[in-house]
Scaffold this active site. Structure first.
Site, PDB file in Angstrom:
ATOM      1  N   LYS A 107       3.036 -10.699  -2.294  1.00  0.00           N
ATOM      2  CA  LYS A 107       1.733 -11.368  -2.251  1.00  0.00           C
ATOM      3  C   LYS A 107       1.881 -12.834  -1.856  1.00  0.00           C
ATOM      4  CE  LYS A 107      -0.819  -8.110  -2.697  1.00  0.00           C
ATOM      5  NZ  LYS A 107       0.219  -7.464  -1.936  1.00  0.00           N
ATOM      6  N   ARG A 136     -19.405   0.404  -1.635  1.00  0.00           N
ATOM      7  CA  ARG A 136     -19.090   0.991  -2.941  1.00  0.00           C
ATOM      8  C   ARG A 136     -18.939   2.509  -2.861  1.00  0.00           C
ATOM      9  NH1 ARG A 136     -19.925  -2.416  -7.248  1.00  0.00           N
ATOM     10  NH2 ARG A 136     -20.083  -0.621  -8.632  1.00  0.00           N
ATOM     11  N   ASN A 180     -23.809   5.331 -11.565  1.00  0.00           N
ATOM     12  CA  ASN A 180     -22.505   4.820 -11.166  1.00  0.00           C
ATOM     13  C   ASN A 180     -21.606   4.889 -12.394  1.00  0.00           C
ATOM     14  OD1 ASN A 180     -20.310   3.369 -10.100  1.00  0.00           O
ATOM     15  ND2 ASN A 180     -21.194   1.417 -10.734  1.00  0.00           N
ATOM     16  N   CYS A 223     -19.757   3.835  -7.175  1.00  0.00           N
ATOM     17  CA  CYS A 223     -20.955   4.148  -6.402  1.00  0.00           C
ATOM     18  C   CYS A 223     -21.913   2.962  -6.392  1.00  0.00           C
ATOM     19  CB  CYS A 223     -21.656   5.364  -6.998  1.00  0.00           C
ATOM     20  SG  CYS A 223     -20.607   6.820  -7.111  1.00  0.00           S
ATOM     21  N   GLU A 275       6.380  -6.875  -5.748  1.00  0.00           N
ATOM     22  CA  GLU A 275       4.978  -6.980  -5.326  1.00  0.00           C
ATOM     23  C   GLU A 275       4.469  -8.413  -5.454  1.00  0.00           C
ATOM     24  OE1 GLU A 275       1.080  -6.062  -4.058  1.00  0.00           O
ATOM     25  OE2 GLU A 275       3.061  -5.201  -3.689  1.00  0.00           O
ATOM     26  N   HIS A 331      25.574 -11.626  -7.838  1.00  0.00           N
ATOM     27  CA  HIS A 331      26.127 -11.044  -6.621  1.00  0.00           C
ATOM     28  C   HIS A 331      25.592 -11.729  -5.361  1.00  0.00           C
ATOM     29  CE1 HIS A 331      28.174  -7.700  -8.647  1.00  0.00           C
ATOM     30  NE2 HIS A 331      27.165  -7.769  -9.502  1.00  0.00           N
ATOM     31  N   TRP A 367     -19.367   7.480  -4.071  1.00  0.00           N
ATOM     32  CA  TRP A 367     -17.920   7.596  -3.938  1.00  0.00           C
ATOM     33  C   TRP A 367     -17.523   8.682  -4.917  1.00  0.00           C
ATOM     34  CZ3 TRP A 367     -14.435   5.024  -0.790  1.00  0.00           C
ATOM     35  CH2 TRP A 367     -13.084   5.202  -1.091  1.00  0.00           C
ATOM     36  N   GLU A 387       2.712 -13.019   1.864  1.00  0.00           N
ATOM     37  CA  GLU A 387       1.607 -12.603   2.733  1.00  0.00           C
ATOM     38  C   GLU A 387       0.569 -13.692   2.940  1.00  0.00           C
ATOM     39  OE1 GLU A 387       0.715  -7.914   2.323  1.00  0.00           O
ATOM     40  OE2 GLU A 387       0.459  -9.063   0.472  1.00  0.00           O
ATOM     41  N   LYS A 407      -4.997  -4.962   8.084  1.00  0.00           N
ATOM     42  CA  LYS A 407      -5.223  -4.193   6.863  1.00  0.00           C
ATOM     43  C   LYS A 407      -4.513  -2.845   6.911  1.00  0.00           C
ATOM     44  CE  LYS A 407      -6.994  -3.464   2.835  1.00  0.00           C
ATOM     45  NZ  LYS A 407      -6.430  -4.215   1.706  1.00  0.00           N
TER      46      LYS A 407
END
Length: 622
Positions: free
Chosen positions: A499, A27, A112, A2, A495, A518, A86, A502, A617
């Protein structure tokens, strides 16, 4: 995640608070509110939705005042606090929006973070006569301060702080001290903006950057008292703290990035806070996991699940792969993981008794939505794991598990990935608890380990300059990388490779290390960096054999290892070490240096990491 803002001084406060909240809306944006001290009362206005809803409500109140239907203050309010939410505890509603107050309405707070021991405190306060009006954990702070209040707000805040458990930052004000704000910080950010005859306090500098560039950073475990004439910072027990002012030399764009050079770097550094938001209240009892929250699946359904299918795309698919290993290990349920764009077209066997989990950061990924709808049409129960309230995924699913990562602007997912993994871990543990597949001591141990993750992420980030930067410097000109891993390390390798692809546009492959013979080993020569995920696990010896096999072909091995594994220096050319946590949780830490490695390489190549070419995005079309 928040946003909070406060002002004390001589200017009308409403517009200052709204302007500050507009810079913090990233936020949280499911509800917002402000409280201001207006002569003999505190006026609070709260609204569900983004700031435009709050503005409309304030405009309506102003029009009513002009028409004579409400009391009009003789002079404008000049002290106030604001909040943009949030939701993490309690559904999205006006009653749950901040600010919250004590029963008499004389003390108001904006918060928060998470109060982990709120239930015990609430029971005591209710027994003492406090009347609660919300479902939130945050409200307990207002009542607790009121219980301790004896004429000095700062003393009451210190006393309340000593009883609170969790991670949070809050700002409090009292009708009895109309020119005082008191803030407290425990792990969540809090920054003071210094002015002449006025002071600001907020979650982030952009909230007051248009008004002052003079700042003081409140550190963990400190209390700050703001009055128009100055600011006092003390420890939680009242010892004075000297804190020099700093001048922030940021333009508006840099301010939005929190002082970081890019949004991606900012978001990488927000990961500890984001994971803390994702897990804290859900692990508060310490011996298990609670997922009984707004939009959650009925736990009777969870307890009866016979099979799980995870559908997702891109980074979310990698989070699902980690989830498969964890759920099978802990809950002893069969789990399949499928790329959503393939699943929707292959006439899958799915139906009653199956739980289909669709993971989508935005909740709008077209292929994932289509896969979820297909599964639901065939009788399966569908759970959405998403970051965005009100997204299409939340409307198409039978239940929702929110990741709470906050707004992510960089196209390459970072903090949203870690939060997806974290909440899937929590789901796995809750399933294990419901099914009785983990002994109580082991369950408690894993919950404790998960609660340590935010601190461990911070430690990984603190090591980056020493460990990651030299690796990037040595290999940023390479034109091909290979990433390898086994078991739960394989999704980390996938992952990490994604990155690098990308944001640096380098040809990169990721492979199960046991599959090297293999085919992929043919790609290696002495110009190839090979990144090996070699953290502690039951298959570590196998990974080491694969590393030796790779090194024998001349490739340069960069190994991610767990602290204390000193022998890795004998089988790797460079070592990046990670704090010790349970081996199944290592992916949350291991992916962070791979994010930073990709980032550093891309920046050395002069590339725009926030807006990589050809990517968006959110993928809302096939």
């Amino acid at each position: 995640m928040c946003g909070i803002v406060g002002y004390v001084g001589g200017r009308p406060v409403h517009e200052l608070l709204l302007a500050g909240l507009s810079k913090l809306e990233y936020r949280g944006y499911d509800s917002a509110g402000i409280s201001v001290i207006a002569e003999d009362r505190i006026e609070a206005v709260r609204a569900v939705g983004n700031l435009s809803a709050l503005q409309a409500k304030l405009d309506g109140a102003s029009a009513a005042a002009d028409g004579g239907s409400v009391a009009v203050a003789a002079r404008p309010a000049t002290t106030g606090i604001g909040h943009t939410r949030w939701a993490t505890h309690g559904r999205v509603s006006e009653a749950n929006a901040h600010p919250h107050s004590d029963s008499a309405g004389r003390i108001h707070v904006v918060v928060n973070g998470i109060v982990e021991n709120y239930m015990a405190l609430k029971e005591r306060l209710v027994a003492g006569g406090s009347v609660f009006t919300s479902e939130t954990d945050a409200e307990v702070i207002a009542h607790l301060i009121a219980e301790h209040y004896a004429g000095e707000l700062a003393d009451a805040v210190r006393a309340a702080y000593a009883e609170l458990e969790g991670h949070y930052a809050f700002v409090a004000m009292s009708l009895d001290e109309p020119e005082v704000l008191v803030g407290a910080r425990k792990e969540c950010p809090l920054i003071v903006g210094r002015g002449e005859g006025e002071q600001f306090v907020a979650s982030a500098v952009p909230a007051f950057l248009a008004e002052t560039r003079r700042v003081q950073y409140v550190e963990n475990g400190e209390i700050v008292v703001l009055k128009p004439e100055g600011v006092t910072i003390t420890t939680a027990t009242g010892e004075p703290v000297e804190r020099a002012e700093q001048t922030v030399d940021w333009d508006e764009e840099t301010a939005e990035k929190g002082g970081f050079e890019t949004f991606m770097l900012k978001e990488i550094h927000e990961q500890a806070d984001s994971v803390a938001e994702a897990i804290s209240d859900r692990t508060a009892r310490g011996d298990g996991v609670d997922l009984d929250e707004e939009g959650a699946l009925d736990e009777a359904i969870l307890a009866d699940v016979k099979r799980i299918v995870i559908v997702a795309c891109g980074t979310s698919y990698h989070a699902g792969l980690i989830g498969r290993y964890a759920i099978e290990e802990w809950a002893r349920l069969p789990v399949e993981t499928d790329i959503a764009s393939e699943y929707r077209y292959r006439n899958p066997v799915v139906g009653p008794g199956d739980l289909v989990i669709g993971i989508s950061q935005s909740g709008e990924t077209a292929d994932t939505l289509a896969a979820m709808r297909l599964a639901r049409e065939r009788g399966a129960t569908v759970l959405a794991v998403t970051n965005v309230m009100g997204s299409q995924a939340t409307r198409d699913a039978d239940g929702v598990l929110y990741t709470r990562a906050g707004l992510e602007i960089g196209v390459a997912a970072t903090k949203t990935f870690l939060c997806q993994v974290a909440v899937i871990y929590l789901l796995g543990l809750r399933l294990a608890e419901l099914r009785g597949t983990l002994e109580a001591p082991r369950l408690k141990e894993l919950v404790s380990e998960i609660k340590r993750l935010p601190h461990c992420i911070d430690e990984v980030l603190a090591r980056a300059d020493e460990q990651v930067v030299p690796v990037a410097e040595s290999c940023w000109e390479s034109e091909f990388f290979l990433y390898i891993g086994r078991h739960v390390g394989l999704p980390v390798a996938l992952e990490g490779a994604l990155k690098l692809k990308e944001i640096s546009y380098i040809a990169t492959d990721a492979y199960a290390a046991g599959e090297m013979k293999h085919g992929p080993i043919a790609l290696l020569d002495d110009s190839t960096p090979v990144v090996a995920v070699a953290t502690d696990s039951p298959v570590l010896e196998k990974v080491i054999s694969n590393m030796q096999e790779v090194r024998a072909r001349g490739a340069r091995v960069i190994a991610l290892v767990t602290d204390g594994n000193d022998r890795m220096g004998q089988v790797a050319d460079a070592v990046i070490s990670l704090p010790t946590v349970d081996w199944m949780l290592q992916p949350v830490l291991a992916v962070v240096p791979l994010q930073l490695l990709a980032y550093d390489i891309a920046r050395r190549r002069g590339l725009n990491v926030d807006q990589p070419r050809n990517l968006a995005k959110t993928v809302t079309v096939e």
